[in-house]
Enzyme design. Sequence first.
Site, PDB file in Angstrom:
ATOM      1  N   TYR A  32       0.825  -1.210   0.000  1.00 35.20           N
ATOM      2  CA  TYR A  32       0.000   0.000   0.000  1.00 35.20           C
ATOM      3  C   TYR A  32       0.855   1.253   0.000  1.00 35.20           C
ATOM      4  CZ  TYR A  32       0.897   1.157   4.925  1.00 35.20           C
ATOM      5  OH  TYR A  32       1.495   1.523   6.101  1.00 35.20           O
ATOM      6  N   LYS A 149       6.515  -1.997   2.270  1.00 35.46           N
ATOM      7  CA  LYS A 149       5.300  -1.328   2.770  1.00 35.46           C
ATOM      8  C   LYS A 149       4.122  -2.289   2.622  1.00 35.46           C
ATOM      9  CE  LYS A 149       3.185   3.271   2.950  1.00 35.46           C
ATOM     10  NZ  LYS A 149       3.275   3.519   4.382  1.00 35.46           N
ATOM     11  N   GLU A 182      12.485   3.116  14.067  1.00 32.69           N
ATOM     12  CA  GLU A 182      11.565   4.153  13.573  1.00 32.69           C
ATOM     13  C   GLU A 182      10.386   4.233  14.513  1.00 32.69           C
ATOM     14  OE1 GLU A 182       9.949   3.092   9.688  1.00 32.69           O
ATOM     15  OE2 GLU A 182       9.700   1.013  10.270  1.00 32.69           O
ATOM     16  N   LEU A 206      11.092   1.456   7.203  1.00 33.38           N
ATOM     17  CA  LEU A 206      10.487   1.761   5.909  1.00 33.38           C
ATOM     18  C   LEU A 206      11.249   2.927   5.276  1.00 33.38           C
ATOM     19  CD1 LEU A 206       7.833   1.006   4.234  1.00 33.38           C
ATOM     20  CD2 LEU A 206       7.072   3.270   4.969  1.00 33.38           C
TER      21      LEU A 206
HETATM   22  N1  PDD Z   1       2.930   5.435   7.483  1.00 30.95           N
HETATM   23  N2  PDD Z   1       7.596   4.052   8.817  1.00 30.95           N
HETATM   24  C1  PDD Z   1       6.434   3.390   8.934  1.00 30.95           C
HETATM   25  C2  PDD Z   1       6.385   2.127   9.713  1.00 30.95           C
HETATM   26  C3  PDD Z   1       5.262   3.928   8.343  1.00 30.95           C
HETATM   27  O1  PDD Z   1       4.095   3.271   8.455  1.00 30.95           O
HETATM   28  C4  PDD Z   1       5.347   5.161   7.638  1.00 30.95           C
HETATM   29  C5  PDD Z   1       4.159   5.766   6.975  1.00 30.95           C
HETATM   30  C6  PDD Z   1       6.594   5.803   7.548  1.00 30.95           C
HETATM   31  C7  PDD Z   1       6.762   7.097   6.806  1.00 30.95           C
HETATM   32  O2  PDD Z   1       6.667   6.904   5.417  1.00 30.95           O
HETATM   33  P1  PDD Z   1       6.180   8.073   4.451  1.00 30.95           P
HETATM   34  O3  PDD Z   1       7.017   9.268   4.754  1.00 30.95           O
HETATM   35  O4  PDD Z   1       6.402   7.537   3.108  1.00 30.95           O
HETATM   36  O5  PDD Z   1       4.719   8.323   4.768  1.00 30.95           O
HETATM   37  C8  PDD Z   1       7.692   5.207   8.140  1.00 30.95           C
HETATM   38  C9  PDD Z   1       1.752   5.701   6.680  1.00 30.95           C
HETATM   39  C10 PDD Z   1       1.504   7.129   6.400  1.00 30.95           C
HETATM   40  C11 PDD Z   1       0.559   4.926   7.202  1.00 30.95           C
HETATM   41  O6  PDD Z   1       0.716   3.736   7.393  1.00 30.95           O
HETATM   42  O7  PDD Z   1      -0.510   5.483   7.356  1.00 30.95           O
END
Ligand code: PDD
Length: 285
Positions: A32, A149, A182, A206
């Site tokens: 996703y 992801k 993270e 991620l």
């Molecule tokens: N979450 N690390 C994890 C575990 C995440 O789920 C996310 C993002 C990020 C940041 O990634 P990005 O900058 O590409 O949004 C890092 C999303 C927004 C979610 O699951 O809703």
Amino acid sequence: MSIVYLNGEYLPMEEARISPMDRGFLFGEGIYEVIPSYDGKLVGFGPHIERMEQGMALISIQSGYGEADWRTLCETLIEQNGSGNLGIYLHVSRGADSRRYHAYPENIAPTVFAFAFEIPPAPVADKDKVKAYKVASTQDLRWKRCNIKSTALLGNVMHFQEGHAAGHNEIILYNAQGEMTEGSACNAYIVKDGVVITPPLDNQILPGITRLILLDILRKDGSIPVEERIVTMDEVRNADEVWLTSSSKEIAPVIELDGVPVADGKVGDVWVKAQALYTAGKYNY
Ligand code: PDD
């Protein structure tokens, strides 16, 4: 906020149906994305699609959609759902099989689902206006492929809930060596002596698109040094600033960790500068 996309059709959310034999439902087997959009302008569309394509390639799912198809899909959802502050959720799962068997089945059509949801307005670089986060920390008990992801987010959900149940906005994770990985739904950073430091990309985190954009903007600007290296939890506890980033929050300053103030417990000056640079540069990605 209720028109969604499912396998080629735009329809009201209540009418969207998938098979219970979908492997996304049975195994959490899918990839996703969440792409932010403010007033109809997407942030990081190209890198988000590239990461999704890489994730699908890793688990041998072919969506059959190209970049132009994804763009049309995102733009149509924005049009149909009002162009405020939106997160565009894109989801491709393996699809529905006739039996439950672990090996990837051949020749089944993937399920492609997308919807738009409201996200908070983008933060402005103002210490008095930004939402400052209070977070907990805990050992990272997720799997060893956090670079994917995956829609299988039980590990992340359990960690987020642990923080949420105790009244925290997020939870910072660390590995068995006491090194920060993270957040449960975001990337994590410290600032020490003016330097922004964040863990390197590997299977423990991620590769966040907000992280990618932020580091690129900071490096091109050059006024705030950046390091990608291991960060121990001792360093986090002694940091001048702690930040979190994700598509729906941009850069979130953390002012409390495990009930203890981060430095003086106030939003830091480096955050103000970095958020201002991010605001100015984000639409170039
Ligand atoms: N979450 N690390 C994890 C575990 C995440 O789920 C996310 C993002 C990020 C940041 O990634 P990005 O900058 O590409 O949004 C890092 C999303 C927004 C979610 O699951 O809703």
